[in-house]
Design an enzyme around this catalytic site. Structure first.
Site, PDB file in Angstrom:
ATOM      1  N   LYS A   1      48.765  40.217  48.895  1.00 49.35           N
ATOM      2  CA  LYS A   1      49.793  40.738  48.128  1.00 49.35           C
ATOM      3  C   LYS A   1      51.104  40.537  48.835  1.00 49.35           C
ATOM      4  O   LYS A   1      52.398  40.318  48.387  1.00 49.35           O
ATOM      5  CB  LYS A   1      49.666  41.893  47.328  1.00 49.35           C
ATOM      6  CG  LYS A   1      48.944  41.972  46.296  1.00 49.35           C
ATOM      7  CD  LYS A   1      48.897  43.202  45.461  1.00 49.35           C
ATOM      8  CE  LYS A   1      47.948  43.300  44.262  1.00 49.35           C
ATOM      9  NZ  LYS A   1      46.611  43.148  44.325  1.00 49.35           N
TER      10      LYS A   1
ATOM     11  N   SER B   1      40.688  38.514  49.875  1.00 53.70           N
ATOM     12  CA  SER B   1      41.771  38.783  49.695  1.00 53.70           C
ATOM     13  C   SER B   1      42.273  40.041  50.017  1.00 53.70           C
ATOM     14  O   SER B   1      43.394  40.079  50.472  1.00 53.70           O
ATOM     15  CB  SER B   1      42.152  38.586  48.089  1.00 53.70           C
ATOM     16  OG  SER B   1      41.017  39.482  47.494  1.00 53.70           O
TER      17      SER B   1
ATOM     18  N   GLU C   1      56.344  46.342  38.382  1.00 51.83           N
ATOM     19  CA  GLU C   1      55.340  47.331  37.696  1.00 51.83           C
ATOM     20  C   GLU C   1      54.040  47.110  38.759  1.00 51.83           C
ATOM     21  O   GLU C   1      53.862  46.154  39.277  1.00 51.83           O
ATOM     22  CB  GLU C   1      55.315  46.698  36.421  1.00 51.83           C
ATOM     23  CG  GLU C   1      55.198  45.368  35.939  1.00 51.83           C
ATOM     24  CD  GLU C   1      54.610  44.306  36.697  1.00 51.83           C
ATOM     25  OE1 GLU C   1      53.414  44.576  36.959  1.00 51.83           O
ATOM     26  OE2 GLU C   1      54.939  43.212  37.016  1.00 51.83           O
TER      27      GLU C   1
HETATM   28  C1  LIG Z   1      45.624  42.688  43.461  1.00 53.90           C
HETATM   29  C2  LIG Z   1      44.484  41.874  44.101  1.00 53.90           C
HETATM   30  C3  LIG Z   1      43.790  40.981  43.496  1.00 53.90           C
HETATM   31  C4  LIG Z   1      43.999  40.371  42.109  1.00 53.90           C
HETATM   32  O1  LIG Z   1      45.340  39.698  42.063  1.00 53.90           O
HETATM   33  P1  LIG Z   1      45.340  38.082  42.093  1.00 53.90           P
HETATM   34  O2  LIG Z   1      46.887  37.828  41.737  1.00 53.90           O
HETATM   35  O3  LIG Z   1      44.310  37.617  41.322  1.00 53.90           O
HETATM   36  O4  LIG Z   1      44.928  37.846  43.512  1.00 53.90           O
HETATM   37  C5  LIG Z   1      42.735  40.503  44.224  1.00 53.90           C
HETATM   38  N1  LIG Z   1      42.395  41.084  45.448  1.00 53.90           N
HETATM   39  C6  LIG Z   1      43.137  42.222  45.953  1.00 53.90           C
HETATM   40  C7  LIG Z   1      42.374  42.382  47.321  1.00 53.90           C
HETATM   41  C8  LIG Z   1      43.942  42.529  45.339  1.00 53.90           C
HETATM   42  O5  LIG Z   1      44.658  43.843  45.927  1.00 53.90           O
END
Ligand SMILES: *Cc1c(COP(=O)(O)O)cnc(C)c1O
Length: 430
Positions: A111, A400, A133
Site C-alpha cells: 500500500k 503483498s 477512508e
Molecule cells: C489492502 C491489502 C490487500 C488488498 O488490496 P488490493 O488493492 O487488492 O491489493 C492485499 N494485501 C494486503 C497485504 C493488503 O494490506
C-alpha cells in the site's frame, strides 16, 4: 539494427491498457472495456478533471518516475527481493515457487507504493491536506505515514464499527499525526466511510487531495494507482529475467485489485499466465465470500463512482461480504481487472478461509515467512496448482504484505487456547 532518430518505441502492454491510443480524445475516457468511468456528483467533476490533468502532465515527465523510485528505494526497502521457496517447492513436488516480497516494504505491505506516489502528486498540485477512508486500517496507516513524511495535514475516515475492531491501527494513525473520524452512518463500515470522505472532498478540494487506496473508484484513480503499483511487476520481471528466467504463472490476491494490477502490468506482453485469487470465504456456495469475478453472485453495476462487478442481490442492493482477511472484504473490484478477466488475459480463482489458514501454516513451517492473510490467498492458489506443474516450471507469487497485523485472527483461526486466555486476561478481544 540501430533505431532511426525519429523511431518511437511501441508502447508496452501496460501503456496500451492504461492509456489507449485514442485516450486523449475518447469520450469514454477512463473505461476499460465496459468498466470504469466516473459517476460522481457534479460538485466533484472539476476536482477529478484537475487530477486527470495533473496526472497526465506528471506521468509524461520522466523525473516523476525516477523521483518515485528514489523515494521508494531509500524509504521503503525497494527493490523488494524475490525469494526462491526451495523447501515449499520440494514439499509440493511440482513447480519452483518464488515470492515477490512486498511484505518487506515500510509499513508492511504494497500500500505504501501507491500512497507515496500520490503524495508526490499532492506536492505537484501544491495541496496541503490529504484525506482517505480505510476499512481494516492498513490504508489509513499508510496514508498517515506518507502525510507525516511529506508534511501534510491528514484526516482519515473510518466506520465506527471498524474503529472498534482495529484499535491498534487507529492508535498508530493518531500517533502519526492524523485525525481519525469515526463514521456512525449506515452500517458504520467502509462504504459509509467512503461516502463521508467524498462529502469532505466536495467542500475541501481547493487544498485537499483524496488519496484513494486501491485500483477502484472513479477515473483517474484506477489508472493512477495501477501506474504507481506497476513498480512491483517491473521489478519482479527484471529480477526473474536476470536470474532464473520469467515465471510461467503469476499469482496475486485480489481485493480492490491494486497489488494484482501492479504485479500483472509487468507481464502483460509475456507468455505468462496471470492468476488473480479472490476471497472464497466460507465457500462460494455459502454466499459468505467476497468473490466478485469467480463467484456467480456478482453482476456489473455502478456504485461508489465507477462501473464494475459488485456483489449485489436481486434488487441491486449491495450484499454483505465475508473473508478471514479484512483487506479482501470488499464488494467491488478494479474495473481494469474486470476487463482483463473478460478478455481472458487474467484467470480468476478463489481460496476459502480454511485453505488460506492451511497455506499460512505451510509457508511458516517450510520457509519461516508469515504472510498477511490477504496475500496468503495467492499462496493458497499457487499451492493448489504447483503439484500439477513440472519441476522446471516457475511460479511467482506476489506476497503483498506481512502477517503480524493478523495476530488475533490467526491465533483465533488456529484455535490457540493459550493465546485466547491470555487475551481474555488482558481484557482484549480479537
Ligand atoms: C489492502 C491489502 C490487500 C488488498 O488490496 P488490493 O488493492 O487488492 O491489493 C492485499 N494485501 C494486503 C497485504 C493488503 O494490506
Amino acid at each position: 539494427m540501430s533505431p532511426t532518430p525519429d523511431a518511437v518505441p511501441s508502447p508496452a502492454g501496460w501503456e496500451r491498457l492504461l492509456f489507449p491510443a485514442d485516450y486523449d480524445t475518447d469520450a469514454r475516457i477512463g473505461y476499460y472495456g465496459p468498466y470504469g468511468g466516473s459517476f460522481v456528483p457534479e460538485i466533484l467533476h472539476s476536482t477529478l478533471e484537475e487530477l486527470v490533468a495533473v496526472f497526465d502532465e506528471a506521468r509524461r515527465d520522466p523525473t516523476l518516475w525516477s523521483q518515485f523510485v528514489g523515494v521508494m528505494n531509500t524509504y521503503s526497502c525497494r527493490p523488494t527481493p524475490v525469494t526462491h521457496l526451495q523447501r515449499l517447492s520440494d514439499r509440493l513436488g511440482g513447480a519452483q515457487i518464488y515470492l515477490k516480497r512486498e511484505d518487506l516494504n515500510h509499513t508492511g505491505a504494497h500500500k505504501i507504493n501507491n500512497v507515496i506516489g500520490q503524495g508526490l502528486l499532492v506536492q505537484r498540485m501544491g495541496k496541503k491536506r490529504v484525506i482517505a477512508e480505510t476499512g481494516a486500517g492498513q490504508h489509513g496507516v499508510a496514508t498517515a505515514t506518507m502525510a507525516a513524511r511529506f508534511g501534510l495535514e491528514c484526516t482519515i475516515y473510518m466506520g465506527a464499527v471498524d474503529v472498534e475492531r482495529q484499535r491498534p491501527n487507529v492508535f498508530w494513525m493518531e500517533q502519526l499525526g492524523a485525525t481519525v473520524i469515526p463514521v456512525e452512518d449506515g452500517s458504520a463500515t467502509l462504504k459509509d466511510a467512503i461516502n463521508e470522505c467524498l462529502r469532505d472532498w466536495a467542500f475541501s478540494m481547493q487544498d485537499t487531495h483524496y488519496a484513494l487506496g486501491t485500483a477502484c473508484g472513479p477515473h483517474p484513480f484506477p489508472q493512477i494507482v495501477a501506474w504507481f503499483q506497476r513498480l512491483i511487476g517491473e521489478e519482479a520481471r527484471r529480477q526473474m529475467a536476470q536470474t532464473v528466467g520469467l515465471p510461467d504463472r503469476v499469482f496475486a490476491c485480489v481485493g480492490g485489485g491494486s497489488n494484482a494490477m501492479g504485479m500483472f502490468l509487468g507481464f502483460l506482453d509475456d507468455e505468462v499466465e496471470l492468476v488473480g485469487v479472490e476471497a472464497g470465504g466460507e465457500g462460494l456456495d455459502t454466499g459468505r465470500h467476497a468473490a466478485r469475478l469467480v463467484g456467480n453472485d456478482a453482476r456489473p453495476g455502478i456504485a461508489q463512482g465507477y462501473k464494475t462487478y459488485f456483489l449485489q442481490d436481486e434488487e441491486g442492493q449491495m450484499r454483505h461480504t465475508h473473508s478471514v482477511s479484512a483487506g479482501l472484504d470488499y464488494i467491488g473490484v478494479s474495473p481494469i481487472l474486470a476487463h482483463l478477466g473478460d478478455e481472458g488475459r487474467v484467470r480468476f480463482e478463489a481460496a476459502t478461509d480454511e485453505e488460506v489458514i492451511a497455506a499460512l501454516r505451510l509457508l511458516m513451517e517450510t520457509e519461516g515467512i508469515i504472510g498477511a492473510l490477504e496475500s496468503t490467498h495467492a499462496v493458497a492458489g499457487a499451492i493448489r496448482e504447483a503439484p500439477q506443474m513440472s519441476p522446471d516450471s516457475r511460479i511467482l507469487i506476489n506476497l503483498s504484505g506481512r502477517g503480524d497485523k493478523d495476530i488475533f485472527t490467526i491465533a483465533d483461526a488456529l484455535g490457540d487456547e493459550k493465546w485466547r486466555s491470555f487475551l481474555q486476561r488482558r481484557g482484549q478481544e480479537g
